[in-house]
Scaffold this motif. Structure first.
Motif, mmCIF file in Angstrom:
data_model
loop_
_atom_site.group_PDB
_atom_site.id
_atom_site.type_symbol
_atom_site.label_atom_id
_atom_site.label_comp_id
_atom_site.label_asym_id
_atom_site.label_seq_id
_atom_site.Cartn_x
_atom_site.Cartn_y
_atom_site.Cartn_z
ATOM 1 N N ALA A 15 40.453 -15.729 -14.104
ATOM 2 C CA ALA A 15 40.717 -17.086 -13.617
ATOM 3 C C ALA A 15 41.939 -17.662 -14.318
ATOM 4 N N THR A 30 35.424 -15.463 -10.779
ATOM 5 C CA THR A 30 36.265 -14.298 -11.026
ATOM 6 C C THR A 30 37.532 -14.352 -10.179
ATOM 7 N N ASP A 31 38.685 -14.262 -10.820
ATOM 8 C CA ASP A 31 40.007 -14.255 -10.176
ATOM 9 C C ASP A 31 40.344 -15.548 -9.438
ATOM 10 N N ALA A 32 39.617 -16.613 -9.679
ATOM 11 C CA ALA A 32 39.991 -17.892 -9.073
ATOM 12 C C ALA A 32 41.347 -18.324 -9.624
ATOM 13 N N ASN A 34 43.986 -16.790 -9.774
ATOM 14 C CA ASN A 34 44.456 -15.699 -10.631
ATOM 15 C C ASN A 34 45.969 -15.607 -10.730
ATOM 16 N N ASN A 47 34.440 -16.893 -6.334
ATOM 17 C CA ASN A 47 35.153 -15.658 -6.623
ATOM 18 C C ASN A 47 36.359 -15.513 -5.711
ATOM 19 N N ALA A 48 37.530 -15.305 -6.307
ATOM 20 C CA ALA A 48 38.800 -15.106 -5.587
ATOM 21 C C ALA A 48 39.246 -16.331 -4.801
ATOM 22 N N GLN A 51 43.036 -17.195 -4.983
ATOM 23 C CA GLN A 51 43.421 -16.089 -5.868
ATOM 24 C C GLN A 51 44.922 -15.845 -5.908
ATOM 25 N N GLU A 52 45.600 -15.887 -4.750
ATOM 26 C CA GLU A 52 47.024 -15.549 -4.684
ATOM 27 C C GLU A 52 47.935 -16.766 -4.804
ATOM 28 N N GLN A 65 36.398 -16.472 -1.806
ATOM 29 C CA GLN A 65 37.640 -16.162 -1.104
ATOM 30 C C GLN A 65 38.178 -17.344 -0.292
ATOM 31 N N ASN A 68 41.980 -17.720 -0.135
ATOM 32 C CA ASN A 68 42.241 -16.545 -0.974
ATOM 33 C C ASN A 68 43.711 -16.132 -1.012
#
Length: 199
Positions: A15, A30-32, A34, A47-48, A51-52, A65, A68
Motif C-alpha cells: 500500500a 494489499t497494493d492499494a 501501490n 485489495n488493489a 493500484q495503478e 480492484q 484498479n
C-alpha cells in the motif's frame, strides 16, 4: 505494514509503496495505491484499489480492484468491486456505484449506480444511469438519462435520450437521439429513431 507518508496513511502489503510527493492519501488493503507517486488526497480501501494510480488526485475507491487501473483520473468516486477499474485513464468527475459500473470509462461527468451500469462507456460524458445494466453498451453517447434495470441497455452512440422504467429504450435503439420513453419496455423496439416520445 503501517506507515505515515506525507500526512497519509497506509495499511497492507504494497500500500502506497511508490509514494514520493503525494500527500494526505489513505490506502487500506494489499497494493492499494501501490503505484501512486504524486497523487494527493486519495482514499483507497480494498485489495488493489487505485493500484495503478500515479498522479490522479481526490479519488475515492472502495472495493476490491475499485479504480484498479486508473493512473491520472481525478475527482472520481468508485464504490464496488472493479468499479471504474478497466482503463488507465478513468476520466474525471465520475461517480460509479456497483460491480463493474463505468468499468471502461475514460470520459467525464458520468453517474452510474447499479451492477454494470454504463459498463462499456469509453468516451460518453454527462450520462446518468441508475439500475442494473442501465446504458450497459453505451460507448460514445452523451447526455443520456437511464433509470431502471436495463434502461437504454443497447444504446451505443445515441445522445440526449431519456429512458425511465425497466427496459425503457432497451432494445434496438443503438444510435437514436433525443428520444423520451417512460414506462416498462417503453419504446423497446425502436431502431435508431430520433425525437420520439412515448409515455
Amino acid at each position: 505494514s503501517n506507515c505515515s507518508l506525507n500526512g497519509g496513511y497506509a495499511i497492507g502489503t504494497g500500500a502506497l509503496a511508490s509514494n514520493t510527493s503525494g500527500s494526505s492519501n489513505v490506502a487500506i488493503g494489499t497494493d492499494a495505491l501501490n503505484a501512486n507517486t504524486s497523487g494527493t488526497q486519495n482514499m483507497a480501501m480494498g485489495n488493489a484499489a487505485l493500484q495503478e494510480n500515479t498522479t490522479g488526485s481526490n479519488n475515492v475507491a472502495i472495493g476490491n480492484q475499485a479504480m484498479n487501473n486508473n493512473e491520472t483520473g481525478s475527482n472520481n468516486i468508485g464504490i464496488g468491486t472493479e468499479a471504474l477499474a478497466g482503463t488507465t485513464n478513468n476520466g474525471s468527475d465520475n461517480i460509479a456505484l456497483g460491480y463493474q459500473s463505468l468499468y471502461n470509462n475514460e470520459a467525464t461527468g458520468n453517474v452510474a449506480m447499479g451492477l454494470q451500469s454504463l459498463h462499456s462507456n469509453t468516451d460518453g460524458s454527462d450520462n446518468v444511469a441508475i439500475g442494473n445494466s442501465a446504458l450497459y453498451k453505451n460507448t460514445d453517447g452523451s447526455n443520456n438519462v437511464a433509470v431502471g434495470t436495463q434502461a437504454l441497455r443497447n444504446n451505443t452512440t445515441g445522445n440526449f435520450n431519456t429512458g425511465v422504467g425497466k427496459d425503457a429504450l432497451a432494445g434496438n435503439n443503438n444510435t437514436g437521439n433525443s428520444n423520451t420513453a417512460i414506462g416498462y419496455q417503453s419504446m423497446y423496439s425502436i431502431a435508431g429513431g430520433d425525437s420520439n416520445t412515448a409515455v
